[in-house]
Design a protein around this motif. Structure first.
Motif, PDB file in Angstrom:
ATOM      1  N   LYS A 198       0.826  -1.204   0.000  1.00 56.27           N
ATOM      2  CA  LYS A 198       0.000   0.000   0.000  1.00 56.27           C
ATOM      3  C   LYS A 198       0.864   1.259   0.000  1.00 56.27           C
ATOM      4  CE  LYS A 198      -4.090  -1.972   2.250  1.00 56.27           C
ATOM      5  NZ  LYS A 198      -5.056  -1.850   3.364  1.00 56.27           N
ATOM      6  N   LEU A 199       1.888   1.277   0.838  1.00 55.88           N
ATOM      7  CA  LEU A 199       2.751   2.455   0.904  1.00 55.88           C
ATOM      8  C   LEU A 199       3.516   2.645  -0.406  1.00 55.88           C
ATOM      9  CD1 LEU A 199       4.167   2.106   4.537  1.00 55.88           C
ATOM     10  CD2 LEU A 199       2.430   3.720   3.713  1.00 55.88           C
ATOM     11  N   ALA A 200       3.965   1.538  -1.011  1.00 51.04           N
ATOM     12  CA  ALA A 200       4.688   1.642  -2.280  1.00 51.04           C
ATOM     13  C   ALA A 200       3.788   2.167  -3.387  1.00 51.04           C
ATOM     14  CB  ALA A 200       5.263   0.279  -2.670  1.00 51.04           C
ATOM     15  N   TYR A 201       2.573   1.617  -3.492  1.00 47.93           N
ATOM     16  CA  TYR A 201       1.650   2.061  -4.532  1.00 47.93           C
ATOM     17  C   TYR A 201       1.242   3.514  -4.327  1.00 47.93           C
ATOM     18  CZ  TYR A 201       1.155  -2.807  -5.999  1.00 47.93           C
ATOM     19  OH  TYR A 201       1.401  -4.076  -6.466  1.00 47.93           O
ATOM     20  N   LEU A 202       0.972   3.889  -3.085  1.00 52.53           N
ATOM     21  CA  LEU A 202       0.612   5.282  -2.820  1.00 52.53           C
ATOM     22  C   LEU A 202       1.772   6.219  -3.135  1.00 52.53           C
ATOM     23  CD1 LEU A 202      -1.452   5.109   0.512  1.00 52.53           C
ATOM     24  CD2 LEU A 202      -2.301   5.613  -1.791  1.00 52.53           C
ATOM     25  N   GLY A 203       2.982   5.783  -2.827  1.00 51.72           N
ATOM     26  CA  GLY A 203       4.141   6.615  -3.136  1.00 51.72           C
ATOM     27  C   GLY A 203       4.308   6.837  -4.624  1.00 51.72           C
ATOM     28  N   VAL A 204       3.995   5.806  -5.416  1.00 49.91           N
ATOM     29  CA  VAL A 204       4.130   5.928  -6.868  1.00 49.91           C
ATOM     30  C   VAL A 204       3.008   6.771  -7.452  1.00 49.91           C
ATOM     31  CG1 VAL A 204       4.097   4.656  -9.047  1.00 49.91           C
ATOM     32  CG2 VAL A 204       5.436   3.803  -7.135  1.00 49.91           C
ATOM     33  N   ILE A 205       1.747   6.389  -7.166  1.00 48.57           N
ATOM     34  CA  ILE A 205       0.621   7.098  -7.796  1.00 48.57           C
ATOM     35  C   ILE A 205       0.350   8.451  -7.161  1.00 48.57           C
ATOM     36  CG2 ILE A 205      -0.424   4.892  -8.438  1.00 48.57           C
ATOM     37  CD1 ILE A 205      -2.508   5.356  -6.255  1.00 48.57           C
ATOM     38  N   GLY A 206       0.787   8.618  -5.908  1.00 48.42           N
ATOM     39  CA  GLY A 206       0.505   9.883  -5.236  1.00 48.42           C
ATOM     40  C   GLY A 206       1.654  10.869  -5.243  1.00 48.42           C
ATOM     41  N   LEU A 207       2.875  10.393  -5.500  1.00 47.29           N
ATOM     42  CA  LEU A 207       4.034  11.285  -5.461  1.00 47.29           C
ATOM     43  C   LEU A 207       4.853  11.235  -6.748  1.00 47.29           C
ATOM     44  CD1 LEU A 207       5.897  13.215  -3.916  1.00 47.29           C
ATOM     45  CD2 LEU A 207       7.067  11.205  -2.969  1.00 47.29           C
ATOM     46  N   LEU A 208       5.365  10.058  -7.108  1.00 44.21           N
ATOM     47  CA  LEU A 208       6.284   9.964  -8.242  1.00 44.21           C
ATOM     48  C   LEU A 208       5.616  10.286  -9.571  1.00 44.21           C
ATOM     49  CD1 LEU A 208       8.437   6.823  -7.358  1.00 44.21           C
ATOM     50  CD2 LEU A 208       8.990   9.239  -7.062  1.00 44.21           C
ATOM     51  N   LEU A 209       4.441   9.729  -9.826  1.00 42.43           N
ATOM     52  CA  LEU A 209       3.782   9.984 -11.111  1.00 42.43           C
ATOM     53  C   LEU A 209       3.383  11.448 -11.271  1.00 42.43           C
ATOM     54  CD1 LEU A 209       1.628   6.755 -11.613  1.00 42.43           C
ATOM     55  CD2 LEU A 209       3.924   7.276 -12.444  1.00 42.43           C
ATOM     56  N   PRO A 210       2.764  12.083 -10.252  1.00 44.26           N
ATOM     57  CA  PRO A 210       2.506  13.530 -10.394  1.00 44.26           C
ATOM     58  C   PRO A 210       3.791  14.337 -10.550  1.00 44.26           C
ATOM     59  CG  PRO A 210       1.130  12.618  -8.658  1.00 44.26           C
ATOM     60  CD  PRO A 210       2.109  11.543  -9.046  1.00 44.26           C
ATOM     61  N   LEU A 211       4.871  13.930  -9.859  1.00 46.40           N
ATOM     62  CA  LEU A 211       6.135  14.653  -9.980  1.00 46.40           C
ATOM     63  C   LEU A 211       6.691  14.546 -11.395  1.00 46.40           C
ATOM     64  CD1 LEU A 211       8.424  16.246  -8.627  1.00 46.40           C
ATOM     65  CD2 LEU A 211       9.453  14.051  -7.980  1.00 46.40           C
TER      66      LEU A 211
END
Length: 291
Positions: A198-211
């Protein structure tokens, strides 16, 4: 003897069943995201070859010292020497991998990345940018659809947001230990994401992809004219380019770990669940039913 057998607990009845795992929208956006990521990565590497160096702030002229650089040096005999340089302190010899690579005929070329890793294979900035923009806008549209449906059907809140109990240090440590021991959840637990997932997916879709999306927009002069605050947000176009490169590499790292976990957890079952939406699990309940 008969009475003892009658009072003995019933042995668990193992029953294999197929249970719902991924909704149709989740599956479609997942595979489209995978296509976009590979297209963006390969075309992005071709674009990066036009000037394979990273800077911070408003810098970026040829005379400026890059924070990161891929290049090659000619030698009196033999192939050129490829290198990766971090600032002024560390230089790694990467001949044959980065900086100096062979083509299909075995000839050496001063080139940041191998031919098989870029789209197109030849060094062509114009075509690479066309591919990159095509996959970028497809990626943005696909992500928008994923976020919208995830909010509407509750997927983001229900499946990806960790519960307070899952965020306890003891729970996270236990999950880390299970991963290190390659102990994957079985039965009913396999239907749900664990805390690290969950933390990995949230980090990707919530931080890395928008960045990645925002820094990509910052590098476009046309979009800068529409959204001038983007350059100030990232401290300059070169800073945005560096952050774009770092975020893209973190996404690649996530994909590699994700693929490794799929293989270790059982690739046939995991891939089938992302194609059909059904996951095969084995019930451990005494009557063979699921909770």
């Amino acid at each position: 003897m008969t009475e003892s057998l009658a009072l003995a607990p019933a042995a668990p009845h193992r029953k294999t069943v197929f249970v719902p795992r991924h909704a149709l929208v989740t599956r479609l956006t997942h595979w489209l995201n995978a296509l976009c990521i590979f297209g963006l990565l390969m075309s992005g590497l071709n674009i990066f070859m036009a000037h394979p160096a990273l800077y911070w702030g408003q810098y970026g002229a040829d005379a400026d010292r890059p924070a990161f650089e891929i290049g090659a040096e000619s030698r009196e005999s033999g192939p050129p020497k490829g290198f990766v340089r971090f600032g002024e302190a560390t230089t790694l010899d990467t001949t044959g991998v980065l900086g100096a690579v062979r083509d299909d005929d075995g000839d050496w070329h001063q080139r940041a990345f191998p031919y098989w890793a870029t789209l197109p294979a030849s060094r062509d900035l114009s075509i690479a940018r066309r591919w990159h923009f095509f996959f970028a806008w497809l990626f943005v549209a696909n992500l928008a659809a994923y976020y919208a449906f995830g909010l509407i059907n509750g997927h983001l809140r229900r499946d990806l947001v960790p519960s307070p109990a899952q965020l306890r240090p003891s729970a996270l440590l236990s999950d880390v230990i299970h991963h290190l021991k390659l102990q994957f959840p079985q039965g009913e637990a396999a239907r749900h994401y664990n805390p690290l997932q969950k933390l990995a997916y949230l980090g990707v879709i919530g931080l890395l992809l928008p960045l990645v999306a925002l820094t990509g927009m910052t590098m476009s002069p046309g979009l800068d004219a529409i959204f001038p605050w983007l350059i100030d947000l990232f401290g300059g176009r070169q800073s945005a380019r560096t952050l774009h490169f770092i975020a893209a590499n973190l996404i690649v790292l996530f994909v590699l770990v994700h693929l490794a976990m799929v293989v270790l957890a059982g690739p046939i079952n995991e891939i089938r669940s992302m194609i059909t939406g059904k996951l095969k699990i084995v019930s451990q309940d005494p009557d063979g039913s699921l909770p």
